[in-house]
Design an enzyme around this catalytic site. Structure first.
Site, PDB file in Angstrom:
ATOM      1  N   HIS A 143      -4.470  12.939  -5.713  1.00 49.93           N
ATOM      2  CA  HIS A 143      -4.411  11.583  -5.156  1.00 49.93           C
ATOM      3  C   HIS A 143      -5.172  10.554  -5.977  1.00 49.93           C
ATOM      4  CE1 HIS A 143      -2.678  13.812  -1.964  1.00 49.93           C
ATOM      5  NE2 HIS A 143      -3.816  14.293  -1.540  1.00 49.93           N
TER       6      HIS A 143
ATOM      7  N   GLU B 175      -1.631  10.070   9.311  1.00 50.64           N
ATOM      8  CA  GLU B 175      -0.311   9.590   8.895  1.00 50.64           C
ATOM      9  C   GLU B 175       0.608  10.778   8.670  1.00 50.64           C
ATOM     10  OE1 GLU B 175      -0.768   7.450   5.199  1.00 50.64           O
ATOM     11  OE2 GLU B 175      -1.247   5.572   6.192  1.00 50.64           O
TER      12      GLU B 175
ATOM     13  N   LYS C  46      -5.172   8.338  -9.601  1.00 51.14           N
ATOM     14  CA  LYS C  46      -4.246   7.929 -10.656  1.00 51.14           C
ATOM     15  C   LYS C  46      -4.707   8.412 -12.036  1.00 51.14           C
ATOM     16  CE  LYS C  46      -3.559   3.935  -7.776  1.00 51.14           C
ATOM     17  NZ  LYS C  46      -4.118   2.612  -7.448  1.00 51.14           N
TER      18      LYS C  46
ATOM     19  N   LYS D 206      -8.847   0.641   6.240  1.00 54.21           N
ATOM     20  CA  LYS D 206      -7.409   0.927   6.154  1.00 54.21           C
ATOM     21  C   LYS D 206      -6.693   0.875   7.505  1.00 54.21           C
ATOM     22  CE  LYS D 206      -7.773   4.010   2.202  1.00 54.21           C
ATOM     23  NZ  LYS D 206      -7.345   5.330   1.739  1.00 54.21           N
TER      24      LYS D 206
END
Ligand code: ADP
Length: 456
Positions: free
Chosen positions: A236, A201, A238, A119
């Site tokens: 987090h 982040e 789905k 990532k």
């Protein structure tokens, strides 16, 4: 087909069956692999041939046995391997081994896995492609995080560079949590993904998760098949997916799809892939690329009429995206029709922290009817659900001309299910479908975690 007449699926459960179905319709012969624990798993019986893999290994490791799988592929003389999702689907070494053995890997090239399996590298590529990313950076020391937090403010999120599946992430809400969160994030990343590389982040407040489906061939043709909204998540991960999104303006939809196309074109991407974004306050931010088929590809198929898995097979076989054989229209002629919703029916107990249940399914009756698609793995009467693999039982997808009608169809379908002998999340999914915030499109990634009335 040109070269692909026999395919091995290096996976299990519903996605293995999904790929076998795509192959059978194209007269391609199919090979399954199964672990000892999966001896009575449905996917074993859905292929033309099936072979035991990973004997003596742990149940999960059986499907990660690169040399064992390559050996079966050679002995059964397959032309190609489809990796599905999870397991070896993003494994560069596996893709390279296939290449070395002259077996077609149905997916992107090792160079692209190299960028998107990591990532941090993916974020760097997005920056090079001038696509907005969530403010963030690589970190080595605690001090780096402290510095970052002083610039952007808390909360922040520490993520594993090689993470996936909603794991390997830690939210830090204030400085006092920082030291522990950092060391835990690193050790979790190391044990789950084999590398303790982490990055940080800004943690966006209540974003939506919007992702764009891409298909690309070896001749440089690349299209998007519009977006999916996967904001209904638990921790987090789905739970429900919708296509197209009900809350994007036409302008934002176009900008997001264009950004996804640019990023993938810049890496000469090949085969199917998904570019994921978070959307907050009418701004979008790149988070990652999944360089493989995704669980929720079904709903894009329902709204575009394009079979993504068959397209993957044709692309891997060297066909041009726009050739009569694949038949994907030019971008300007690809449109969506109606709305589709997918619910992931799992063997988890929502009233007990979503603990996966195991045991024998005594009764199994599913819904059906117009506009309903079922992709089941081991959802059938007599099936024994083991504790060794993921808890996905069946993917229920509905399609209708409007979002409200697709949701009503989903409720009706979920109500038609009768599953006894094992707990499921069906009643919980019904509560989601009926919740005013869901129906009005007012949900974001915090919806499940902040809506206790879903748990009744
Ligand atoms: P994974 O690869 O494990 O799926 P992602 O990076 O795709 O991880 O993130 C999964 C989900 O975690 C997102 O859909 C979102 O709900 C949440 N998330 C990830 N990064 C952020 C962020 N910076 N701010 C807010 N939520 C985030």
């Amino acid at each position: 087909m040109n070269k692909i007449n026999k395919v091995l699926v290096a996976n299990r459960g519903e996605i293995a069956i999904r790929v076998f179905r795509a192959c059978t319709e194209l007269n391609i012969r199919t090979v399954a692999i199964y672990s000892r624990e999966d001896s009575s798993s449905y996917h074993r019986y859905k292929a033309d041939e099936a072979y035991l893999v990973g004997e003596g290994k742990k149940p999960i490791d059986a499907y990660l046995d690169i040399e064992g799988i390559i050996k079966i592929a050679k002995q059964s003389e397959v032309d190609a391997i489809h990796p599905g999702y999870g397991f070896l689907s993003e494994n560069i070494q596996f893709a390279k081994r296939c290449e070395e053995e002259g077996i077609i890997f149905i997916g992107p090239k090792p160079e692209q896995l190299e960028i998107f399996g990591d990532k941090v590298k993916a974020r760097m590529q997005a920056e090079r492609s001038k696509i907005p990313v969530v403010p963030g950076r690589s970190i080595q020391l605690e001090e780096d995080i402290r510095q970052f937090a002083s610039e952007v403010g808390y909360p922040i999120i520490i993520k594993a560079a090689l993470g996936g599946g909603g794991r390997g992430m830690r939210i830090v809400t204030n400085e006092s949590e920082l030291i522990e969160a950092f060391s835990r994030a690193k050790s979790e990343a190391k044990s789950a993904f084999g590398s303790d590389e982490v990055y940080v982040e800004k943690f966006l407040a209540n974003p939506k998760h919007i992702e764009v489906q891409i298909l690309a061939d070896n001749d440089g043709n690349l299209v998007h098949l519009y977006e999916r909204d996967c904001s209904v998540q638990r921790r987090h991960q789905k739970v429900v997916e919708i296509a197209p999104s009900v809350s994007l303006s036409e302008q934002l939809r176009k900008e997001i799809c264009d950004a996804a196309v640019k990023l993938m074109k810049d890496t000469n991407y090949v085969n199917a892939g998904t570019v994921e974004f978070l959307v907050a306050n009418d701004k979008f931010y790149f988070i990652e690329v999944n360089p493989r088929i995704q669980v929720e590809h079904t709903i894009t198929e329902l709204i575009t009429g394009i079979d993504i898995v068959q397209s993957q097979l044709f692309i891997a076989d060297g066909y041009d995206l726009h050739s009569d054989v694949i038949g994907i229209p030019k971008q300007e002629d690809i449109s969506t029709n109606g709305f589709a919703i997918q619910c992931r029916v799992t063997t988890e107990d929502p009233l007990n922290h979503f603990m996966p249940d195991t045991g024998k399914i005594n009764v199994y009756r599913s819904g059906g009817g117009f506009g309903v698609r079922l992709d089941a793995g081991n959802g059938f009467q007599g099936s024994v659900i083991s504790p060794y693999y993921d808890s996905l039982l069946v993917k229920v997808s509905t399609w209708a001309m409007t979002f409200e009608k697709a949701a009503a169809k989903m409720v009706r379908n979920l109500q038609e299910f009768r599953i006894r002998g094992i707990k499921t999340n069906i009643a919980f999914l019904e509560n989601v479908m009926l919740h005013p915030k869901f129906i009005n499109g007012e949900y974001d990634t915090s919806f499940i975690d902040t809506t206790p009335e879903l748990f009744v």
